[in-house]
Scaffold this motif. Structure first.
Motif, PDB file in Angstrom:
ATOM      1  N   VAL A 168     -53.632 -43.169  25.201  1.00 17.37           N
ATOM      2  CA  VAL A 168     -53.938 -42.089  24.262  1.00 17.37           C
ATOM      3  C   VAL A 168     -53.352 -42.746  22.717  1.00 17.37           C
ATOM      4  O   VAL A 168     -53.779 -41.979  22.137  1.00 17.37           O
ATOM      5  CB  VAL A 168     -52.675 -41.521  23.796  1.00 17.37           C
ATOM      6  CG1 VAL A 168     -51.786 -40.365  23.601  1.00 17.37           C
ATOM      7  CG2 VAL A 168     -52.305 -40.633  25.657  1.00 17.37           C
ATOM      8  N   LEU A 195     -46.076 -40.336  26.220  1.00 11.28           N
ATOM      9  CA  LEU A 195     -46.687 -39.671  24.514  1.00 11.28           C
ATOM     10  C   LEU A 195     -45.105 -39.943  23.519  1.00 11.28           C
ATOM     11  O   LEU A 195     -44.346 -39.855  24.523  1.00 11.28           O
ATOM     12  CB  LEU A 195     -46.925 -37.920  24.176  1.00 11.28           C
ATOM     13  CG  LEU A 195     -48.270 -37.288  25.257  1.00 11.28           C
ATOM     14  CD1 LEU A 195     -48.670 -36.250  24.324  1.00 11.28           C
ATOM     15  CD2 LEU A 195     -49.141 -38.325  23.756  1.00 11.28           C
ATOM     16  N   THR A 231     -41.951 -37.815  30.517  1.00 12.41           N
ATOM     17  CA  THR A 231     -42.921 -38.123  31.009  1.00 12.41           C
ATOM     18  C   THR A 231     -43.205 -37.633  32.321  1.00 12.41           C
ATOM     19  O   THR A 231     -43.227 -38.080  33.636  1.00 12.41           O
ATOM     20  CB  THR A 231     -43.950 -39.778  30.998  1.00 12.41           C
ATOM     21  OG1 THR A 231     -44.195 -40.099  29.680  1.00 12.41           O
ATOM     22  CG2 THR A 231     -45.492 -39.451  32.038  1.00 12.41           C
ATOM     23  N   ASP A 285     -46.867 -44.676  23.299  1.00 14.49           N
ATOM     24  CA  ASP A 285     -48.001 -43.777  23.289  1.00 14.49           C
ATOM     25  C   ASP A 285     -48.326 -45.012  24.537  1.00 14.49           C
ATOM     26  O   ASP A 285     -48.551 -46.563  24.411  1.00 14.49           O
ATOM     27  CB  ASP A 285     -49.413 -43.521  22.513  1.00 14.49           C
ATOM     28  CG  ASP A 285     -48.936 -41.790  21.293  1.00 14.49           C
ATOM     29  OD1 ASP A 285     -47.608 -41.496  21.615  1.00 14.49           O
ATOM     30  OD2 ASP A 285     -49.388 -42.350  20.351  1.00 14.49           O
ATOM     31  N   ARG A 301     -50.348 -30.942  26.286  1.00 15.68           N
ATOM     32  CA  ARG A 301     -49.878 -31.733  27.574  1.00 15.68           C
ATOM     33  C   ARG A 301     -49.955 -31.006  28.530  1.00 15.68           C
ATOM     34  O   ARG A 301     -50.204 -29.905  28.386  1.00 15.68           O
ATOM     35  CB  ARG A 301     -48.761 -32.570  27.885  1.00 15.68           C
ATOM     36  CG  ARG A 301     -48.241 -33.238  26.781  1.00 15.68           C
ATOM     37  CD  ARG A 301     -46.665 -33.188  27.198  1.00 15.68           C
ATOM     38  NE  ARG A 301     -46.616 -34.438  28.762  1.00 15.68           N
ATOM     39  CZ  ARG A 301     -46.486 -35.503  28.842  1.00 15.68           C
ATOM     40  NH1 ARG A 301     -45.882 -36.441  27.083  1.00 15.68           N
ATOM     41  NH2 ARG A 301     -46.723 -36.659  29.483  1.00 15.68           N
ATOM     42  N   THR A 302     -51.357 -31.542  29.665  1.00 19.46           N
ATOM     43  CA  THR A 302     -51.620 -30.648  30.506  1.00 19.46           C
ATOM     44  C   THR A 302     -51.351 -30.584  31.726  1.00 19.46           C
ATOM     45  O   THR A 302     -50.792 -31.275  32.383  1.00 19.46           O
ATOM     46  CB  THR A 302     -53.225 -30.574  30.355  1.00 19.46           C
ATOM     47  OG1 THR A 302     -53.202 -31.793  30.531  1.00 19.46           O
ATOM     48  CG2 THR A 302     -54.041 -30.544  28.768  1.00 19.46           C
ATOM     49  N   SER A 326     -57.068 -32.497  24.814  1.00 21.40           N
ATOM     50  CA  SER A 326     -55.904 -32.681  25.324  1.00 21.40           C
ATOM     51  C   SER A 326     -55.535 -34.242  26.556  1.00 21.40           C
ATOM     52  O   SER A 326     -56.423 -34.419  27.054  1.00 21.40           O
ATOM     53  CB  SER A 326     -55.644 -31.630  26.423  1.00 21.40           C
ATOM     54  OG  SER A 326     -56.990 -31.817  27.878  1.00 21.40           O
ATOM     55  N   VAL A 327     -53.476 -34.031  26.777  1.00 23.63           N
ATOM     56  CA  VAL A 327     -53.811 -35.092  27.016  1.00 23.63           C
ATOM     57  C   VAL A 327     -53.147 -34.765  28.885  1.00 23.63           C
ATOM     58  O   VAL A 327     -52.486 -33.851  28.732  1.00 23.63           O
ATOM     59  CB  VAL A 327     -52.425 -35.998  27.048  1.00 23.63           C
ATOM     60  CG1 VAL A 327     -52.268 -37.422  27.465  1.00 23.63           C
ATOM     61  CG2 VAL A 327     -53.502 -36.704  25.375  1.00 23.63           C
ATOM     62  N   LYS A 328     -53.079 -35.371  30.242  1.00 24.20           N
ATOM     63  CA  LYS A 328     -52.712 -34.987  31.076  1.00 24.20           C
ATOM     64  C   LYS A 328     -51.257 -35.468  31.145  1.00 24.20           C
ATOM     65  O   LYS A 328     -50.974 -36.235  30.994  1.00 24.20           O
ATOM     66  CB  LYS A 328     -53.591 -35.644  31.936  1.00 24.20           C
ATOM     67  CG  LYS A 328     -52.672 -35.020  33.949  1.00 24.20           C
ATOM     68  CD  LYS A 328     -54.566 -36.187  34.764  1.00 24.20           C
ATOM     69  CE  LYS A 328     -53.447 -35.849  35.857  1.00 24.20           C
ATOM     70  NZ  LYS A 328     -54.574 -36.977  37.066  1.00 24.20           N
ATOM     71  N   ASP A 329     -50.271 -34.033  31.940  1.00 22.90           N
ATOM     72  CA  ASP A 329     -49.360 -34.439  31.715  1.00 22.90           C
ATOM     73  C   ASP A 329     -48.667 -36.271  32.156  1.00 22.90           C
ATOM     74  O   ASP A 329     -47.602 -36.698  32.112  1.00 22.90           O
ATOM     75  CB  ASP A 329     -48.148 -32.996  32.365  1.00 22.90           C
ATOM     76  CG  ASP A 329     -46.683 -32.758  32.040  1.00 22.90           C
ATOM     77  OD1 ASP A 329     -46.089 -33.248  30.639  1.00 22.90           O
ATOM     78  OD2 ASP A 329     -46.040 -33.383  33.106  1.00 22.90           O
ATOM     79  N   GLN A 332     -41.071 -38.476  24.309  1.00 18.49           N
ATOM     80  CA  GLN A 332     -41.055 -37.605  25.465  1.00 18.49           C
ATOM     81  C   GLN A 332     -41.124 -38.287  26.671  1.00 18.49           C
ATOM     82  O   GLN A 332     -41.928 -39.192  26.337  1.00 18.49           O
ATOM     83  CB  GLN A 332     -42.608 -36.627  25.222  1.00 18.49           C
ATOM     84  CG  GLN A 332     -42.549 -35.871  23.589  1.00 18.49           C
ATOM     85  CD  GLN A 332     -43.586 -35.003  23.912  1.00 18.49           C
ATOM     86  OE1 GLN A 332     -44.236 -34.758  24.817  1.00 18.49           O
ATOM     87  NE2 GLN A 332     -44.824 -34.926  22.501  1.00 18.49           N
ATOM     88  N   LYS A 372     -46.964 -28.389  27.464  1.00 15.31           N
ATOM     89  CA  LYS A 372     -46.923 -27.644  26.054  1.00 15.31           C
ATOM     90  C   LYS A 372     -47.671 -28.190  25.044  1.00 15.31           C
ATOM     91  O   LYS A 372     -48.923 -28.852  25.191  1.00 15.31           O
ATOM     92  CB  LYS A 372     -45.897 -29.530  25.648  1.00 15.31           C
ATOM     93  CG  LYS A 372     -44.775 -29.351  24.347  1.00 15.31           C
ATOM     94  CD  LYS A 372     -44.427 -30.870  24.881  1.00 15.31           C
ATOM     95  CE  LYS A 372     -43.224 -30.630  25.555  1.00 15.31           C
ATOM     96  NZ  LYS A 372     -41.862 -31.955  25.186  1.00 15.31           N
TER      97      LYS A 372
END
Length: 453
Positions: free
Chosen positions: A105, A80, A85, A101, A118-119, A73-76, A83, A47
């Protein structure tokens, strides 16, 4: 090259250019968004937050902060606010939204980071390979001709940094999940001592071994990222390499190196010796005991099964079968075996620390192989499953030693131009983070003529 000279594309150099009037945060974000949309990086993001990122990066107050509005970037697996997780899974795609968060983060945002997206990750962070049957696996940016694994479990974080979309890739490391993809993708990955960074707001794999940390494009960026994530200042040293005594364990960690890794590692040791470092090979026989210590499944299996048990009963068919098999191994561990594992680890740490006494840091190949093609390990028939688990075991072998040690480690590139990436792992026991980082910065400079001719 001056001491600690860095490539022009790292975060600190970029900030220096912007603040000297030779660039802008907006231009850097445009480049990052273009990279994120490219064929190289697009699969790395599950995303993206384009509109939000543009708004954040344009904030003058954010630009004045340590990270200057530059993209991360933020690992999934990190919360957040607002949202779910999912942690790379389908079974949690409809989970309740996070209320806030994750602290990691929040600390990046408070330091001026713009969160780009999200990665991609191995489902529930349980593999060092980086494949995920639910989403297209991002190919390693190091090889344009052959799609190769990125490494995992922080696969998308690594590709986002190596592919130019993020300056910091926030991830986690339970058995090498930061250092493995950093090594395979040719970037820097630092795993700090676990207790230094908050685990809250990160979906757990193993509460005993999980570490919140990041990948970057240089060691000095790794220091900056760590200071933000840990809320502490690294005690810096300008001591040259000749001031350090470094160990090279021969037991298991040098076994089965492929030709590229073996040549790069020996070349790196020669360069460090030439720069004045004392490098001494040692036996570290305690490493041989890890197999028997973890014979009943280890912390990751037991602790992940405890977390996933109810979810497996309700939605187990939605799991990656390879991940589910590893989690379910924890179902058989008895309470007395888990308690014995805790005791055995404590005793093992004491023995390893005694063996490393007198050394400032330890040197090993981060992983013993270069990144294999995705096609060899992608979901498929039984032969691919066999290849997957063989590669996974090889990738985890060296970095997982540090997690069991409750230690700290960094992977820095040590391959030459035209070679597939190889990582040099510099490590030590708990709370030796600053020494490891200082050695790494000196080593990065010593190796620069190899890695950046």
């Amino acid at each position: 090259m001056s001491p600690h000279a860095q490539p022009p594309h790292d975060l600190i150099a970029t900030l220096e250019r912007i603040r000297a009037g030779r660039g802008s945060t907006a231009a850097e974000l445009d480049r990052a968004l273009e990279a994120a949309d490219s064929p190289v990086c697009a699969p790395a993001f599950l995303k993206t937050f384009r509109d939000q990122a543009l708004q954040q990066a344009a904030d003058p107050a954010r630009q004045a902060l340590p990270l200057g509005g530059l993209p991360v970037s933020v690992k999934d697996l990190f919360d957040l606010a607002g949202q779910p997780t999912p942690a790379g899974s389908r079974v949690l795609a409809d989970a309740p939204a996070a209320q806030r968060d994750a602290p990691a983060v929040a600390r990046l945002k408070a330091a001026g980071a713009t969160v780009l997206g999200r990665t991609h990750m191995t489902e529930f962070a349980f593999s060092g390979v980086g494949t995920n049957p639910h989403f297209r696996t991002p190919a390693n940016p190091a090889d344009a001709a052959t799609p190769r694994i990125p490494g995992g479990s922080s696969s998308g974080a690594a590709v986002s940094v190596a592919g130019g979309a993020a300056f910091i890739g926030l991830g986690s490391d339970t058995g090498g999940s930061i250092r493995i993809p950093a090594a395979l993708c040719g970037i820097v990955g630092f795993k700090n001592t676990q207790r230094l960074t908050p685990l809250e707001g990160a979906l757990p794999l193993s509460a005993t071994l999980d570490t919140v940390c990041a990948m970057t494009r240089s060691v000095r960026d790794a220091i900056l990222a760590h200071e933000i994530l840990a809320g502490r200042q690294v005690v810096r040293s300008t001591a040259p390499l000749r001031a350090y005594r470094l160990a090279v364990p021969c037991t298991q960690m040098l076994d089965g190196l492929d030709a590229t890794v073996a040549a790069a590692f020996e070349r790196a040791l020669d360069r460090l010796r030439s720069a004045g470092a004392t490098v001494q090979e040692i036996e570290l026989d305690a490493i041989r005991d890890l197999g028997s210590i973890q014979a009943t499944g280890g912390f990751s299996a037991a602790e992940s099964f405890a977390w996933h048990r109810s979810l497996l009963e309700a939605r187990g068919d939605g799991y990656d079968p390879r991940v589910r098999a590893r989690i379910e191994r924890g179902a058989g561990m008895k309470a007395h075996e888990y308690l014995e594992l805790i005791r055995a680890r404590r005793d093992w740490i004491a023995r390893v620390e005694a063996s490393l006494r007198g050394f400032d840091a330890v040197l090993s190949p981060t992983v013993p192989i270069v990144a294999p093609p995705i096609a060899q390990v992608a979901p498929g028939d039984a032969s691919r499953d066999e290849a997957f688990f063989r590669v996974n075991a090889l990738l985890l072998r060296n970095p997982s030693v540090v997690n069991m040690l409750d230690g700290c480690a960094i992977s820095i590139p040590c391959h030459g131009a035209g070679e597939l990436p190889v990582g040099l792992m510099i490590w030590q026991s708990a709370m030796r983070d600053d020494t490891v980082l200082n050695v790494a910065q000196q080593a990065e400079t010593a190796l620069a003529s190899i890695t950046r001719p």
